[in-house]
Design a protein around this motif. Structure first.
Motif, PDB file in Angstrom:
ATOM      1  N   LEU A  58      42.160  -5.430   5.417  1.00 39.12           N
ATOM      2  CA  LEU A  58      42.019  -6.499   6.409  1.00 39.12           C
ATOM      3  C   LEU A  58      43.121  -7.544   6.255  1.00 39.12           C
ATOM      4  CD1 LEU A  58      38.133  -7.011   6.327  1.00 39.12           C
ATOM      5  CD2 LEU A  58      39.492  -5.754   8.014  1.00 39.12           C
ATOM      6  N   GLN A  59      43.497  -7.800   5.007  1.00 39.02           N
ATOM      7  CA  GLN A  59      44.580  -8.741   4.743  1.00 39.02           C
ATOM      8  C   GLN A  59      45.887  -8.239   5.343  1.00 39.02           C
ATOM      9  OE1 GLN A  59      45.227  -9.466   0.522  1.00 39.02           O
ATOM     10  NE2 GLN A  59      45.161 -11.662   0.883  1.00 39.02           N
ATOM     11  N   GLY A  60      46.138  -6.936   5.180  1.00 40.31           N
ATOM     12  CA  GLY A  60      47.345  -6.351   5.748  1.00 40.31           C
ATOM     13  C   GLY A  60      47.374  -6.447   7.265  1.00 40.31           C
ATOM     14  N   LEU A  61      46.229  -6.195   7.912  1.00 42.15           N
ATOM     15  CA  LEU A  61      46.164  -6.310   9.371  1.00 42.15           C
ATOM     16  C   LEU A  61      46.432  -7.735   9.825  1.00 42.15           C
ATOM     17  CD1 LEU A  61      43.027  -4.067  10.081  1.00 42.15           C
ATOM     18  CD2 LEU A  61      45.437  -3.473  10.405  1.00 42.15           C
ATOM     19  N   GLU A  62      45.931  -8.702   9.072  1.00 39.97           N
ATOM     20  CA  GLU A  62      46.171 -10.103   9.417  1.00 39.97           C
ATOM     21  C   GLU A  62      47.653 -10.450   9.267  1.00 39.97           C
ATOM     22  OE1 GLU A  62      45.662 -14.034  10.542  1.00 39.97           O
ATOM     23  OE2 GLU A  62      44.358 -12.293  10.799  1.00 39.97           O
ATOM     24  N   ARG A  63      48.303  -9.897   8.245  1.00 41.33           N
ATOM     25  CA  ARG A  63      49.730 -10.199   8.024  1.00 41.33           C
ATOM     26  C   ARG A  63      50.619  -9.614   9.125  1.00 41.33           C
ATOM     27  NH1 ARG A  63      47.480 -13.395   5.531  1.00 41.33           N
ATOM     28  NH2 ARG A  63      47.422 -13.640   3.254  1.00 41.33           N
ATOM     29  N   GLN A  64      50.110  -8.634   9.867  1.00 38.71           N
ATOM     30  CA  GLN A  64      50.894  -8.101  10.982  1.00 38.71           C
ATOM     31  C   GLN A  64      51.079  -9.129  12.089  1.00 38.71           C
ATOM     32  OE1 GLN A  64      48.598  -4.489  11.767  1.00 38.71           O
ATOM     33  NE2 GLN A  64      50.242  -3.235  10.919  1.00 38.71           N
ATOM     34  N   ARG A  65      50.358 -10.231  12.021  1.00 41.58           N
ATOM     35  CA  ARG A  65      50.604 -11.343  12.947  1.00 41.58           C
ATOM     36  C   ARG A  65      51.877 -12.093  12.595  1.00 41.58           C
ATOM     37  NH1 ARG A  65      47.327 -10.722  17.412  1.00 41.58           N
ATOM     38  NH2 ARG A  65      45.192 -10.251  16.773  1.00 41.58           N
ATOM     39  N   THR A  93      47.243   8.318   5.315  1.00 37.28           N
ATOM     40  CA  THR A  93      47.021   8.589   6.737  1.00 37.28           C
ATOM     41  C   THR A  93      46.419   7.375   7.435  1.00 37.28           C
ATOM     42  OG1 THR A  93      46.726  10.957   6.348  1.00 37.28           O
ATOM     43  CG2 THR A  93      45.801  10.055   8.374  1.00 37.28           C
ATOM     44  N   LEU A  94      45.464   6.724   6.777  1.00 40.43           N
ATOM     45  CA  LEU A  94      44.839   5.528   7.347  1.00 40.43           C
ATOM     46  C   LEU A  94      45.873   4.420   7.563  1.00 40.43           C
ATOM     47  CD1 LEU A  94      42.390   3.796   8.156  1.00 40.43           C
ATOM     48  CD2 LEU A  94      42.056   3.292   5.716  1.00 40.43           C
ATOM     49  N   CYS A  95      46.711   4.190   6.567  1.00 39.06           N
ATOM     50  CA  CYS A  95      47.723   3.135   6.685  1.00 39.06           C
ATOM     51  C   CYS A  95      48.727   3.458   7.793  1.00 39.06           C
ATOM     52  CB  CYS A  95      48.443   2.949   5.348  1.00 39.06           C
ATOM     53  SG  CYS A  95      47.421   2.145   4.077  1.00 39.06           S
ATOM     54  N   ARG A  96      49.103   4.736   7.896  1.00 39.49           N
ATOM     55  CA  ARG A  96      50.025   5.137   8.964  1.00 39.49           C
ATOM     56  C   ARG A  96      49.432   4.831  10.339  1.00 39.49           C
ATOM     57  NH1 ARG A  96      51.639  10.175   6.073  1.00 39.49           N
ATOM     58  NH2 ARG A  96      53.793   9.895   5.393  1.00 39.49           N
ATOM     59  N   ARG A  97      48.159   5.161  10.511  1.00 34.13           N
ATOM     60  CA  ARG A  97      47.525   4.958  11.811  1.00 34.13           C
ATOM     61  C   ARG A  97      47.413   3.473  12.160  1.00 34.13           C
ATOM     62  NH1 ARG A  97      45.328   9.033  14.415  1.00 34.13           N
ATOM     63  NH2 ARG A  97      43.836   7.678  15.490  1.00 34.13           N
ATOM     64  N   LEU A  98      47.392   2.634  11.153  1.00 31.60           N
ATOM     65  CA  LEU A  98      47.296   1.194  11.386  1.00 31.60           C
ATOM     66  C   LEU A  98      48.659   0.503  11.385  1.00 31.60           C
ATOM     67  CD1 LEU A  98      44.177   0.417   9.163  1.00 31.60           C
ATOM     68  CD2 LEU A  98      44.272   0.563  11.661  1.00 31.60           C
ATOM     69  N   GLY A  99      49.715   1.272  11.181  1.00 27.81           N
ATOM     70  CA  GLY A  99      51.057   0.697  11.202  1.00 27.81           C
ATOM     71  C   GLY A  99      51.423  -0.045   9.932  1.00 27.81           C
ATOM     72  N   LEU A 100      50.692   0.198   8.845  1.00 24.16           N
ATOM     73  CA  LEU A 100      50.948  -0.474   7.571  1.00 24.16           C
ATOM     74  C   LEU A 100      51.700   0.444   6.619  1.00 24.16           C
ATOM     75  CD1 LEU A 100      47.389  -1.999   7.075  1.00 24.16           C
ATOM     76  CD2 LEU A 100      49.483  -3.316   7.512  1.00 24.16           C
ATOM     77  N   GLY A 101      52.522  -0.156   5.767  1.00 25.21           N
ATOM     78  CA  GLY A 101      53.149   0.603   4.701  1.00 25.21           C
ATOM     79  C   GLY A 101      52.241   0.626   3.480  1.00 25.21           C
ATOM     80  N   GLU A 125      52.169   8.523  13.646  1.00 29.97           N
ATOM     81  CA  GLU A 125      50.720   8.380  13.720  1.00 29.97           C
ATOM     82  C   GLU A 125      50.285   6.929  13.864  1.00 29.97           C
ATOM     83  OE1 GLU A 125      48.382  10.473  10.828  1.00 29.97           O
ATOM     84  OE2 GLU A 125      49.972  11.917  10.469  1.00 29.97           O
ATOM     85  N   ALA A 126      51.241   5.989  13.801  1.00 29.38           N
ATOM     86  CA  ALA A 126      50.856   4.583  13.859  1.00 29.38           C
ATOM     87  C   ALA A 126      50.331   4.215  15.238  1.00 29.38           C
ATOM     88  CB  ALA A 126      52.057   3.696  13.510  1.00 29.38           C
ATOM     89  N   LEU A 127      49.234   3.472  15.253  1.00 32.39           N
ATOM     90  CA  LEU A 127      48.736   2.898  16.492  1.00 32.39           C
ATOM     91  C   LEU A 127      49.537   1.640  16.786  1.00 32.39           C
ATOM     92  CD1 LEU A 127      44.911   3.222  15.790  1.00 32.39           C
ATOM     93  CD2 LEU A 127      46.360   4.800  17.059  1.00 32.39           C
ATOM     94  N   GLN A 128      49.363   1.066  17.952  1.00 34.50           N
ATOM     95  CA  GLN A 128      50.094  -0.150  18.296  1.00 34.50           C
ATOM     96  C   GLN A 128      49.637  -1.300  17.401  1.00 34.50           C
ATOM     97  OE1 GLN A 128      49.806  -1.329  22.362  1.00 34.50           O
ATOM     98  NE2 GLN A 128      51.235  -3.009  22.146  1.00 34.50           N
ATOM     99  N   ALA A 129      50.576  -1.902  16.709  1.00 35.96           N
ATOM    100  CA  ALA A 129      50.261  -3.000  15.799  1.00 35.96           C
ATOM    101  C   ALA A 129      49.990  -4.281  16.596  1.00 35.96           C
ATOM    102  CB  ALA A 129      51.419  -3.230  14.839  1.00 35.96           C
TER     103      ALA A 129
END
Length: 257
Positions: A58-65, A93-101, A125-129
């Protein structure tokens, strides 16, 4: 060799990205590690945890802002094969789909840690960040650029950080330490801090006192602050003299937070 604290991951990660041309700072606006490279317009952000878990994700998803270049970094513990947070193929695979390294750090008893990138931001496989919020990204870069060096350890918790604001307050305190009672204009010229008057008036740390109209002095708390962060102040002098802060000084002169 298992890590005891996530701060132990910071040094190998810092060295890894510095070897790739990044300037690295820790704990910049709550980000564990931030790197800036001349080859990229966006900052690199790394969030660290001892193990892969939902709060880290969740922290990584927030940092994509703040940037599209966001990595999650965790320890790769060879003694925990099969644990749910060690299923690297599925986690990658999960990180790829979320656009995270995703980065793993393997520590050894007798040799240097091994840092491995399992996937990079923007891999297939990354979804739109999420859309980067430019105002927040600008604040992150401002804080990074206003710091004179890397005085914290990424992953720190409950520790007073050396922020850009604290550095400026230290420069103001240093001017007063040697100058006695001074006017804001004199302090600004001596310290090189353009908003010295604002720092004196707000007195966020309790380091300054107004003696009379337009005259300020250092408080005992200010003297204690200079003593606590003397390693930062000495680092400025070493940098001005062309030495590498911390490396050319004896161990007892290094920063202690």
């Amino acid at each position: 060799m298992a890590v005891q604290h996530e701060t132990e991951l910071y040094a190998p990660l810092k060295a890894f990205f510095e070897a790739r041309g990044y300037t690295v700072r820790s704990e910049v606006r709550h980000c564990d590690l931030v790197g800036v490279s001349a080859d990229s317009d966006e900052p690199l952000i790394v969030e660290m945890k001892k193990t892969f878990n939902l709060p880290l994700l969740l922290q990584g998803l927030e940092r994509q802002r703040l940037s599209s270049e966001v990595y999650l970094a965790v320890e790769r513990n060879r003694s925990k094969r099969g644990a749910h947070n060690q299923r690297w193929s599925e986690i990658t695979t999960l990180c790829r789909r979320l656009g995270l390294g995703l980065i793993t750090v393997t520590r050894y008893k007798t040799k240097a840690p091994f840092v491995e990138i399992l996937c990079a931001p923007g891999d297939k496989e990354a979804l739109q960040a999420p859309k980067v919020i430019k105002r927040r990204a600008s604040r992150l870069l401002y804080e990074f650029n206003e710091r004179s060096g890397d005085y914290n350890v990424g992953g720190s918790n409950g520790t007073k950080l050396v922020t850009a604001y604290r550095e400026k307050a230290l420069r103001v305190a240093l001017a007063l330490e040697g100058g006695g009672e001074l006017a804001p204009r004199e302090i600004r010229e001596m310290s090189g801090v353009g908003n010295a008057a604002d720092i004196l008036q707000k007195n966020y740390y309790g380091w300054f006192t107004r003696i009379s109209r337009g005259r300020y002095a250092l408080t005992p708390q200010g003297a204690a602050g200079l003593a606590q962060y003397r390693g930062v102040v000495d680092g400025w002098a070493e940098a001005a003299a062309g030495r590498t802060p911390g490396k050319d000084a004896p161990p007892e002169d290094n920063l202690r937070l």
